[in-house]
Design a protein around this motif. Structure first.
Motif, PDB file in Angstrom:
ATOM      1  N   GLY A 146       0.786  -1.229   0.000  1.00  8.48           N
ATOM      2  CA  GLY A 146       0.000   0.000   0.000  1.00  8.48           C
ATOM      3  C   GLY A 146       0.814   1.272   0.000  1.00  8.48           C
ATOM      4  N   GLN A 147       2.119   1.177   0.276  1.00  2.98           N
ATOM      5  CA  GLN A 147       2.947   2.377   0.243  1.00  2.98           C
ATOM      6  C   GLN A 147       3.173   2.825  -1.200  1.00  2.98           C
ATOM      7  N   SER A 148       3.403   4.137  -1.368  1.00  2.00           N
ATOM      8  CA  SER A 148       3.742   4.687  -2.683  1.00  2.00           C
ATOM      9  C   SER A 148       5.239   4.516  -2.902  1.00  2.00           C
ATOM     10  N   VAL A 149       5.580   3.795  -3.956  1.00  4.05           N
ATOM     11  CA  VAL A 149       6.975   3.535  -4.300  1.00  4.05           C
ATOM     12  C   VAL A 149       7.289   4.269  -5.605  1.00  4.05           C
ATOM     13  N   THR A 150       8.414   4.986  -5.624  1.00  9.53           N
ATOM     14  CA  THR A 150       8.852   5.679  -6.829  1.00  9.53           C
ATOM     15  C   THR A 150      10.081   4.968  -7.371  1.00  9.53           C
ATOM     16  N   VAL A 151      10.026   4.638  -8.659  1.00  3.67           N
ATOM     17  CA  VAL A 151      11.096   3.859  -9.290  1.00  3.67           C
ATOM     18  C   VAL A 151      11.537   4.486 -10.608  1.00  3.67           C
ATOM     19  N   HIS A 152      12.783   4.196 -10.963  1.00  2.00           N
ATOM     20  CA  HIS A 152      13.215   4.330 -12.348  1.00  2.00           C
ATOM     21  C   HIS A 152      13.036   2.950 -12.948  1.00  2.00           C
ATOM     22  N   CYS A 153      12.566   2.903 -14.185  1.00  2.00           N
ATOM     23  CA  CYS A 153      12.340   1.611 -14.818  1.00  2.00           C
ATOM     24  C   CYS A 153      12.614   1.694 -16.311  1.00  2.00           C
ATOM     25  N   THR A 154      13.235   0.653 -16.830  1.00  2.00           N
ATOM     26  CA  THR A 154      13.378   0.473 -18.267  1.00  2.00           C
ATOM     27  C   THR A 154      12.846  -0.910 -18.605  1.00  2.00           C
ATOM     28  N   GLY A 155      11.965  -0.964 -19.593  1.00  2.00           N
ATOM     29  CA  GLY A 155      11.363  -2.231 -20.001  1.00  2.00           C
ATOM     30  C   GLY A 155      11.887  -2.691 -21.347  1.00  2.00           C
ATOM     31  N   PHE A 156      12.150  -3.987 -21.436  1.00  2.00           N
ATOM     32  CA  PHE A 156      12.657  -4.599 -22.668  1.00  2.00           C
ATOM     33  C   PHE A 156      11.733  -5.735 -23.104  1.00  2.00           C
ATOM     34  N   GLY A 157      11.675  -5.949 -24.405  1.00  4.09           N
ATOM     35  CA  GLY A 157      10.861  -7.038 -24.952  1.00  4.09           C
ATOM     36  C   GLY A 157       9.946  -6.569 -26.073  1.00  4.09           C
ATOM     37  N   LYS A 158      10.252  -5.402 -26.642  1.00  3.93           N
ATOM     38  CA  LYS A 158       9.445  -4.878 -27.746  1.00  3.93           C
ATOM     39  C   LYS A 158       9.474  -5.847 -28.927  1.00  3.93           C
ATOM     40  N   ASN A 159       8.293  -6.124 -29.472  1.00  3.25           N
ATOM     41  CA  ASN A 159       8.155  -7.019 -30.620  1.00  3.25           C
ATOM     42  C   ASN A 159       8.815  -8.379 -30.385  1.00  3.25           C
ATOM     43  N   GLY A 160       8.824  -8.816 -29.126  1.00 10.99           N
ATOM     44  CA  GLY A 160       9.378 -10.130 -28.795  1.00 10.99           C
ATOM     45  C   GLY A 160      10.889 -10.162 -28.678  1.00 10.99           C
ATOM     46  N   ASN A 161      11.549  -9.007 -28.849  1.00 10.02           N
ATOM     47  CA  ASN A 161      13.009  -8.946 -28.778  1.00 10.02           C
ATOM     48  C   ASN A 161      13.411  -8.490 -27.369  1.00 10.02           C
ATOM     49  N   MET A 162      14.014  -9.398 -26.594  1.00 14.67           N
ATOM     50  CA  MET A 162      14.325  -9.110 -25.194  1.00 14.67           C
ATOM     51  C   MET A 162      15.429  -8.074 -25.006  1.00 14.67           C
ATOM     52  N   SER A 163      16.091  -7.668 -26.084  1.00  9.51           N
ATOM     53  CA  SER A 163      17.109  -6.618 -25.954  1.00  9.51           C
ATOM     54  C   SER A 163      16.598  -5.277 -26.471  1.00  9.51           C
ATOM     55  N   GLU A 164      15.350  -5.246 -26.953  1.00  5.79           N
ATOM     56  CA  GLU A 164      14.802  -3.990 -27.490  1.00  5.79           C
ATOM     57  C   GLU A 164      13.922  -3.295 -26.453  1.00  5.79           C
ATOM     58  N   LYS A 165      14.288  -2.051 -26.138  1.00  6.82           N
ATOM     59  CA  LYS A 165      13.567  -1.248 -25.145  1.00  6.82           C
ATOM     60  C   LYS A 165      12.212  -0.808 -25.689  1.00  6.82           C
ATOM     61  N   PHE A 166      11.166  -0.882 -24.831  1.00  6.67           N
ATOM     62  CA  PHE A 166       9.870  -0.325 -25.226  1.00  6.67           C
ATOM     63  C   PHE A 166       9.505   0.914 -24.427  1.00  6.67           C
ATOM     64  N   TRP A 167      10.170   1.142 -23.277  1.00  6.30           N
ATOM     65  CA  TRP A 167       9.828   2.290 -22.438  1.00  6.30           C
ATOM     66  C   TRP A 167      10.896   2.476 -21.382  1.00  6.30           C
ATOM     67  N   SER A 168      11.165   3.723 -21.014  1.00  6.44           N
ATOM     68  CA  SER A 168      12.065   3.987 -19.900  1.00  6.44           C
ATOM     69  C   SER A 168      11.709   5.308 -19.244  1.00  6.44           C
ATOM     70  N   THR A 169      11.745   5.327 -17.919  1.00  7.86           N
ATOM     71  CA  THR A 169      11.525   6.576 -17.182  1.00  7.86           C
ATOM     72  C   THR A 169      12.708   7.523 -17.376  1.00  7.86           C
ATOM     73  N   LYS A 170      13.801   7.005 -17.920  1.00  6.94           N
ATOM     74  CA  LYS A 170      14.990   7.833 -18.132  1.00  6.94           C
ATOM     75  C   LYS A 170      15.015   8.481 -19.517  1.00  6.94           C
ATOM     76  N   ASP A 171      14.027   8.150 -20.351  1.00 10.21           N
ATOM     77  CA  ASP A 171      13.943   8.761 -21.682  1.00 10.21           C
ATOM     78  C   ASP A 171      13.608  10.249 -21.557  1.00 10.21           C
ATOM     79  N   PRO A 172      13.994  11.066 -22.547  1.00 16.40           N
ATOM     80  CA  PRO A 172      13.677  12.492 -22.514  1.00 16.40           C
ATOM     81  C   PRO A 172      12.181  12.723 -22.313  1.00 16.40           C
ATOM     82  N   GLY A 173      11.839  13.630 -21.399  1.00 16.94           N
ATOM     83  CA  GLY A 173      10.444  13.955 -21.143  1.00 16.94           C
ATOM     84  C   GLY A 173       9.738  13.022 -20.173  1.00 16.94           C
ATOM     85  N   GLN A 174      10.387  11.937 -19.778  1.00 17.13           N
ATOM     86  CA  GLN A 174       9.787  10.987 -18.843  1.00 17.13           C
ATOM     87  C   GLN A 174      10.204  11.313 -17.417  1.00 17.13           C
ATOM     88  N   GLU A 175       9.407  10.861 -16.461  1.00 15.46           N
ATOM     89  CA  GLU A 175       9.670  11.078 -15.039  1.00 15.46           C
ATOM     90  C   GLU A 175       9.706   9.724 -14.335  1.00 15.46           C
TER      91      GLU A 175
END
Length: 120
Positions: free
Chosen positions: A27-56
């Motif tokens: 129930g606590q609010s947790v703040t994380v940096h996260c990068t997700g991989f697996g775009k189009n089934g490729n486990m080395s391809e990024k689909f999203w990151s909080t570190k990308d420009p404009g992301q928080e």
């Protein structure tokens, strides 16, 4: 049974940088940096990151079902400052629906690098 290491359905967690102190409570609010991989089934391809420009950094209530299971069940056991690689089976990610907006195919396993920045 040690769920932290490996399960047939679920997630595998590998600590990349140790944290310290307590872990968040349900129930606590947790703040994380996260990068997700697996775009189009490729486990080395990024689909999203909080570190990308404009992301928080991303904040969510842990253990409450508001995020995918792989996040809920792994982050609740992470310490402040910990950086871990979380490999999720499809049922602990976006399942049979996938998430087409991010290029996540149905029944796709995913990999996340998650760093716990704060919780309260």
């Amino acid at each position: 049974k040690n769920r932290m290491r490996s399960t047939i359905m679920g997630f595998t967690k590998t600590i990349l940088k140790a944290g310290s102190g307590a872990t968040p409570q349900k129930g606590q609010s947790v703040t994380v940096h996260c990068t997700g991989f697996g775009k189009n089934g490729n486990m080395s391809e990024k689909f999203w990151s909080t570190k990308d420009p404009g992301q928080e950094p991303f904040t969510f209530q842990v253990g409450m079902g508001g995020v995918i299971k792989g996040w809920d069940e792994s982050v609740i056991d992470m310490q402040l400052g910990e950086l871990a690689k979380i490999e999720c089976t499809p049922d602990y990610a976006y399942g049979s629906g996938g998430f087409s907006a991010w290029g996540i195919l149905p029944n796709s396993p995913l990999i996340f690098e998650i760093e716990v920045l704060s919780f309260k």
